[in-house]
Design an enzyme around this catalytic site. Structure first.
Site, PDB file in Angstrom:
ATOM      1  N   ASN A  10       0.129   3.329   7.160  1.00 15.30           N
ATOM      2  CA  ASN A  10       0.548   2.388   6.224  1.00 15.30           C
ATOM      3  C   ASN A  10       1.734   1.782   6.452  1.00 15.30           C
ATOM      4  OD1 ASN A  10       1.484   1.498   3.621  1.00 15.30           O
ATOM      5  ND2 ASN A  10      -0.180   2.188   2.453  1.00 15.30           N
ATOM      6  N   ASP A  12       3.666  -0.355   4.381  1.00 17.30           N
ATOM      7  CA  ASP A  12       4.034  -0.995   3.304  1.00 17.30           C
ATOM      8  C   ASP A  12       5.632  -0.819   3.467  1.00 17.30           C
ATOM      9  OD1 ASP A  12       1.402  -1.474   2.536  1.00 17.30           O
ATOM     10  OD2 ASP A  12       1.514   0.167   0.907  1.00 17.30           O
ATOM     11  N   HIS A  13       6.199   0.266   3.653  1.00 20.61           N
ATOM     12  CA  HIS A  13       7.571   0.534   3.551  1.00 20.61           C
ATOM     13  C   HIS A  13       8.558  -0.124   4.256  1.00 20.61           C
ATOM     14  CE1 HIS A  13       6.527   2.479  -0.234  1.00 20.61           C
ATOM     15  NE2 HIS A  13       6.001   3.396   0.470  1.00 20.61           N
ATOM     16  N   ARG A  21      16.343  -6.640   1.120  1.00 21.98           N
ATOM     17  CA  ARG A  21      17.372  -7.526   1.602  1.00 21.98           C
ATOM     18  C   ARG A  21      17.177  -8.863   1.697  1.00 21.98           C
ATOM     19  NH1 ARG A  21      21.930  -5.259   4.459  1.00 21.98           N
ATOM     20  NH2 ARG A  21      22.753  -7.603   4.972  1.00 21.98           N
ATOM     21  N   HIS A  46      -1.087  -2.486   1.449  1.00 23.32           N
ATOM     22  CA  HIS A  46      -1.486  -2.629  -0.031  1.00 23.32           C
ATOM     23  C   HIS A  46      -0.887  -3.764  -0.522  1.00 23.32           C
ATOM     24  CE1 HIS A  46      -1.684  -0.527  -4.299  1.00 23.32           C
ATOM     25  NE2 HIS A  46      -2.177  -1.550  -4.450  1.00 23.32           N
ATOM     26  N   ARG A  48      -0.119  -5.465  -3.716  1.00 17.52           N
ATOM     27  CA  ARG A  48       0.224  -5.352  -4.961  1.00 17.52           C
ATOM     28  C   ARG A  48       0.259  -6.564  -5.764  1.00 17.52           C
ATOM     29  NH1 ARG A  48       1.726   0.246  -5.973  1.00 17.52           N
ATOM     30  NH2 ARG A  48       1.809  -0.501  -8.292  1.00 17.52           N
ATOM     31  N   ARG A  52       5.563  -6.139  -4.348  1.00 20.36           N
ATOM     32  CA  ARG A  52       6.778  -5.521  -4.376  1.00 20.36           C
ATOM     33  C   ARG A  52       7.241  -5.483  -2.831  1.00 20.36           C
ATOM     34  NH1 ARG A  52       5.920   0.349  -7.012  1.00 20.36           N
ATOM     35  NH2 ARG A  52       5.163  -0.951  -8.719  1.00 20.36           N
ATOM     36  N   HIS A  53       6.266  -5.224  -2.027  1.00 16.85           N
ATOM     37  CA  HIS A  53       6.421  -4.965  -0.766  1.00 16.85           C
ATOM     38  C   HIS A  53       5.669  -5.919   0.103  1.00 16.85           C
ATOM     39  CE1 HIS A  53       3.130  -2.311  -1.239  1.00 16.85           C
ATOM     40  NE2 HIS A  53       3.975  -1.426  -1.700  1.00 16.85           N
ATOM     41  N   GLU A  76      -5.688  -2.411   0.894  1.00 14.09           N
ATOM     42  CA  GLU A  76      -5.848  -1.721  -0.392  1.00 14.09           C
ATOM     43  C   GLU A  76      -5.461  -2.507  -1.481  1.00 14.09           C
ATOM     44  OE1 GLU A  76      -2.939   1.385  -0.597  1.00 14.09           O
ATOM     45  OE2 GLU A  76      -3.616   2.583   1.051  1.00 14.09           O
ATOM     46  N   THR A 106       4.680   4.468  -7.264  1.00 15.70           N
ATOM     47  CA  THR A 106       3.395   4.281  -6.009  1.00 15.70           C
ATOM     48  C   THR A 106       2.192   4.779  -6.745  1.00 15.70           C
ATOM     49  OG1 THR A 106       2.868   5.428  -3.926  1.00 15.70           O
ATOM     50  CG2 THR A 106       3.890   6.470  -5.552  1.00 15.70           C
ATOM     51  N   THR A 107       0.973   4.302  -6.237  1.00 12.59           N
ATOM     52  CA  THR A 107      -0.118   4.716  -6.694  1.00 12.59           C
ATOM     53  C   THR A 107      -0.235   6.280  -7.166  1.00 12.59           C
ATOM     54  OG1 THR A 107      -1.048   3.242  -4.830  1.00 12.59           O
ATOM     55  CG2 THR A 107      -2.685   4.619  -6.278  1.00 12.59           C
ATOM     56  N   GLU A 161     -11.719   7.686  -0.473  1.00  8.99           N
ATOM     57  CA  GLU A 161     -10.601   7.949   0.055  1.00  8.99           C
ATOM     58  C   GLU A 161     -10.001   9.214  -1.133  1.00  8.99           C
ATOM     59  OE1 GLU A 161      -7.759   5.691   2.042  1.00  8.99           O
ATOM     60  OE2 GLU A 161      -5.768   6.756   1.046  1.00  8.99           O
ATOM     61  N   HIS A 202      -2.224   9.592   0.770  1.00  7.12           N
ATOM     62  CA  HIS A 202      -1.150  10.037  -0.164  1.00  7.12           C
ATOM     63  C   HIS A 202      -0.406  11.173   0.060  1.00  7.12           C
ATOM     64  CE1 HIS A 202       1.350   8.660  -3.551  1.00  7.12           C
ATOM     65  NE2 HIS A 202       0.634   7.629  -3.374  1.00  7.12           N
ATOM     66  N   GLY A 224       1.987   6.826   4.956  1.00 10.05           N
ATOM     67  CA  GLY A 224       2.701   5.970   5.152  1.00 10.05           C
ATOM     68  C   GLY A 224       4.150   6.325   4.993  1.00 10.05           C
ATOM     69  N   HIS A 225       4.463   6.617   3.931  1.00  7.96           N
ATOM     70  CA  HIS A 225       5.740   7.069   3.366  1.00  7.96           C
ATOM     71  C   HIS A 225       6.563   7.877   4.292  1.00  7.96           C
ATOM     72  CE1 HIS A 225       8.986   8.707   0.715  1.00  7.96           C
ATOM     73  NE2 HIS A 225       9.397   7.522   0.596  1.00  7.96           N
TER      74      HIS A 225
END
Ligand code: PXP
Length: 252
Positions: A10, A12-13, A21, A46, A48, A52-53, A76, A106-107, A161, A202, A224-225
């Site tokens: 993932n 996303d981040h 930035r 994802h 959203r 946001r990302h 997602e 987050t989710t 999942e 997750h 992901g994270h």
């Protein structure tokens, strides 16, 4: 020889950093390229509702990268009409339906299929998606609770999942996590009996994914994270060293 479980990364981040930035970097396209050329089996993003990302244009761009590698894109989404329309236009290999609320960091957990309204919404979204995207596989992000999984088996979905966030936090904090493993085993047996795939996602890290892999609980893991966080420290020394070399070569 058995089958290797799939690793979905993932990214996303990477987009979170870019959005912080408002610049064009770091690029999610480059991130997808790096992940897929280093053994990732799938890219997960994802989109959203609050953007946001990941942005709408990222979805298109990442789709092109996954196609180039012949690897799946797992998109997602929450059950929101605008996002569903984008998912339909994107035609990803997988769609993972997740709960979404604007306040969450987050989710925060799986879809509550025990709530009749949520159940009906998810069921009708799956029917629409199956109608418009017959080739796309659908997964539902759920807790490992058997009564929730029983409800899922009444919906046209290809996989579940399992939300592993609580297990991952217990593992990280050095707490007893055995009960999560036995819940996951029961979930796996139930899903297998219904011919529904069993995925996980997750909060997972290199350490917390180990017991899950050893018990052969899931065919797919979306992480992901932690990957993006670890990548900072696996790369920070080199980046500073490269800059240092440049500075050393430019004496005052
Ligand atoms: N799977 C789902 C359904 C998610 O919502 C997320 C977070 O967006 C992940 C996997 C990845 O979780 P993490 O970033 O904590 O590894």
């Amino acid at each position: 020889m058995g089958m290797t479980p799939r690793l979905g990364v993932n990214i996303d981040h990477v987009a979170t950093l870019r959005q912080a930035r408002g610049e064009s970097y770091p690029s999610v396209v480059e991130a997808a390229n790096v992940c897929l050329s280093n053994g990732a089996d799938q890219i997960t993003i994802h989109l959203r509702e609050d953007r946001r990302h990941i942005q709408d244009t990222d979805v298109e761009a990442v789709r092109l990268v996954t196609k180039r590698y012949g690897k799946p894109l797992n998109l997602e989404i929450g059950c929101n009409q605008e996002i569903i329309d984008i998912a339909i236009a994107t035609n990803p290999d997988w769609i993972c339906l997740v709960p979404e609320n604007r306040q969450e960091r987050t989710t925060e957990g799986g879809l509550n299929l025990l709530d009749e309204k949520v159940f009906e919404k998810v069921k009708s979204t799956c029917e629409t998606l199956k109608d418009k995207l017959p080739e796309t596989l659908i997964s539902l992000f759920l807790e490992s609770d058997l009564s929730v999984l029983e409800k899922a088996s009444q919906i046209k979905c290809d996989a579940v999942e399992i939300h592993t966030g609580d297990f991952a936090r217990a593992h990280l904090n050095g707490e007893d996590y055995e009960r999560y493993l036995s819940d996951y085993k029961k979930a796996q047996d139930f899903l297998e009996s219904k011919k529904i795939g069993c995925h996980a996602g997750h909060g997972l890290t290199l350490e917390s994914v180990k017991p899950l892999l050893e018990m052969k609980l899931f065919v797919e893991y979306n992480i992901g994270h932690w990957i993006i966080c670890q990548a900072v420290f696996d790369g920070l020394g080199k980046v500073v060293s490269d800059l240092n070399q440049l500075f050393e070569g430019n004496q005052l």
